[in-house]
Scaffold this active site. Sequence first.
Site, PDB file in Angstrom:
ATOM      1  N   LEU A 291       0.840  -1.207   0.000  1.00 43.94           N
ATOM      2  CA  LEU A 291       0.000   0.000   0.000  1.00 43.94           C
ATOM      3  C   LEU A 291       0.872   1.253   0.000  1.00 43.94           C
ATOM      4  O   LEU A 291       1.795   1.381   0.797  1.00 43.94           O
ATOM      5  CB  LEU A 291      -0.925   0.005   1.221  1.00 43.94           C
ATOM      6  CG  LEU A 291      -1.974   1.121   1.211  1.00 43.94           C
ATOM      7  CD1 LEU A 291      -2.925   0.980   0.035  1.00 43.94           C
ATOM      8  CD2 LEU A 291      -2.768   1.125   2.510  1.00 43.94           C
ATOM      9  N   SER A 292       0.531   2.131  -0.905  1.00 42.41           N
ATOM     10  CA  SER A 292       1.295   3.364  -1.125  1.00 42.41           C
ATOM     11  C   SER A 292       1.722   4.012   0.182  1.00 42.41           C
ATOM     12  O   SER A 292       0.984   4.039   1.152  1.00 42.41           O
ATOM     13  CB  SER A 292       0.401   4.310  -1.912  1.00 42.41           C
ATOM     14  OG  SER A 292       0.813   5.627  -1.685  1.00 42.41           O
ATOM     15  N   LYS A 293       2.937   4.550   0.165  1.00 47.05           N
ATOM     16  CA  LYS A 293       3.468   5.148   1.377  1.00 47.05           C
ATOM     17  C   LYS A 293       3.179   6.636   1.425  1.00 47.05           C
ATOM     18  O   LYS A 293       3.455   7.293   2.406  1.00 47.05           O
ATOM     19  CB  LYS A 293       4.984   4.929   1.428  1.00 47.05           C
ATOM     20  CG  LYS A 293       5.368   3.583   2.023  1.00 47.05           C
ATOM     21  CD  LYS A 293       6.651   3.736   2.828  1.00 47.05           C
ATOM     22  CE  LYS A 293       6.855   2.608   3.798  1.00 47.05           C
ATOM     23  NZ  LYS A 293       7.564   1.483   3.244  1.00 47.05           N
ATOM     24  N   ARG A 294       2.696   7.172   0.305  1.00 52.08           N
ATOM     25  CA  ARG A 294       2.497   8.620   0.303  1.00 52.08           C
ATOM     26  C   ARG A 294       1.459   9.003   1.337  1.00 52.08           C
ATOM     27  O   ARG A 294       0.378   8.421   1.417  1.00 52.08           O
ATOM     28  CB  ARG A 294       2.081   9.104  -1.088  1.00 52.08           C
ATOM     29  CG  ARG A 294       3.293   9.390  -1.954  1.00 52.08           C
ATOM     30  CD  ARG A 294       2.878   9.731  -3.335  1.00 52.08           C
ATOM     31  NE  ARG A 294       2.047   8.675  -3.901  1.00 52.08           N
ATOM     32  CZ  ARG A 294       1.000   8.894  -4.672  1.00 52.08           C
ATOM     33  NH1 ARG A 294       0.640  10.116  -4.970  1.00 52.08           N
ATOM     34  NH2 ARG A 294       0.297   7.889  -5.158  1.00 52.08           N
ATOM     35  N   GLN A 295       1.821   9.996   2.112  1.00 52.98           N
ATOM     36  CA  GLN A 295       1.020  10.388   3.265  1.00 52.98           C
ATOM     37  C   GLN A 295      -0.459  10.621   2.934  1.00 52.98           C
ATOM     38  O   GLN A 295      -1.343  10.140   3.605  1.00 52.98           O
ATOM     39  CB  GLN A 295       1.631  11.648   3.845  1.00 52.98           C
ATOM     40  CG  GLN A 295       0.901  12.183   5.027  1.00 52.98           C
ATOM     41  CD  GLN A 295       1.676  13.344   5.614  1.00 52.98           C
ATOM     42  OE1 GLN A 295       2.869  13.276   5.761  1.00 52.98           O
ATOM     43  NE2 GLN A 295       0.977  14.401   5.922  1.00 52.98           N
TER      44      GLN A 295
END
Length: 524
Positions: A291-295
Amino acid sequence: MTVITRFPPSPTGFVHIGSLRTALYNYLFTKQQKGKLIIRIEDTDQTRQVDGAVENLLKTLKWAGIEYDEGPVLKEKHIVTNDHIFTNDKGQITKPLSTDVKNNKQSDMYGHLEEKGSHGPYIQSKRLDLYKKYAQELIEKGHAYYCFCTKERLEEMRKKQESLKLAPQYDRFCLKLDKKEIENNLKKGISCVIRQKIPNGNIEFNDIIRGHVTFATQTLDDQILIKSDGFPTYHLANVVDDHLMEVTHVIRGEEWLPSTPKHIHLYQALGWNLPIFAHLPLLLNPDKSKLSKRQGDVAVEEFIEKGYLRDALINFIALLGWHPTENEEIYTLNDLIEKFSLKRVQKAGAVFNKEKLDWMNSVYIKKLSIEELAQLIVPYLQKESWYRENPNILKYIQLIRERLKILSEAPGMLKFFFLDHLKYDVTLFENAKMKVDKNMAKNSLQFANDTLKNHEFWEKDEDLKVPLLSIVEKLQIKNGQLLWPLRVALTNEAFSPGVFELLAAYGKEKSLQRISEALMTLKS
Ligand code: GLU
């Protein structure tokens, strides 16, 4: 045996949606078992400390309805009573997501916290002596050793291993030091760490979700337990605290599975009983990547800001990796507590499907009364420069409720209701598919205007149907040839609620104003 679980986040910024799932599963299991949930703050990595992160975390748990029995709590004056967790005392929206690295100022940093429970302190930086004591015990028992290697030596060692295509591991250089050398080095104050001496052989354990797990210890590095700054690493602190806090079940994300054999060795070396382990599956993007790490995509705070409802988000994340026996999708928190089972948690990664979350949120939005929904939407409207209080607000909200997926979409969907005048896009009045050209639009609006001027009943959409459909009949045109230009006149948009509903929501005066302004635009 009383079940004792723990949720021990590191306060490094925003709350990841995966962490919220871990906290939720711990909560559901603990509630069902009538046990106790401990919150512990794992702040031993001083370089990753973020100002406000603990406060943010506690507020997020509160927002989510995840109650705990022991751990840090915000002092009274820091508790916000409204639903918006990021509102400061002045009611302004704040986002405590700064990345300031803190110096060791724990007392300032945690001044706004107090603690509840009998196993405290619950903040690891306040427990340093305990970790030192057990590190010492491990050294005495031969399960740990001092390491005085310099950064330069370790770097050289790493490069050598890399060139030989060996796994990067500490080469146990300092294990050869004799007692005297160690004492001398310590006396001289040479910078050092304490390393775990990983034994030979296999380490095995049972995991409720993953079954029997075996790790060959030659793949494990001699982990640092105490760093040169005197702080413990996660591994030592986590084990010492789980033991001293009498934790019976360690329920955490799968990313910690490779650390578990090191922990098991520490439990065994210190002669402690093992807790029961349950490692939760990873969260995945629809393409099965992690799952994407972008905040913005994974921060719980952002989901709240965007307008996902608490019950919807909880329902959704509860089903990320677990499902009860029946095929339902909608569950209250109480249902979840009753039905949750660690044994039914899946091993395979759980796909985070945002469309499903949006759908679920819309289901929960529809469950709210119109007044409840208005209460949630108005704070979003208040952020818009065009917003003014309006006695018809409930009617407006009623019209978008069916299409509303998240609360932050509401201002965009409601804006036209609030504008004094619409700046028409004239091309919108024309619609080739419905055979509406500029003349047709003008003509239809003129008839609508003349008819509605004398019409008295504006309460319900039904009230407007009869007079308008009589125009259609009189002019021998299709419904759309009248309703399309009217829709554009009322909203200046191609997608909107139905025309009859719009007229009833606006009321006579505002409807006629919009129609005549549209006519003026078309005539100019
Ligand atoms: N402090 C770790 C974290 O940030 C806790 C892992 C565990 O539950 O052992 O997730």
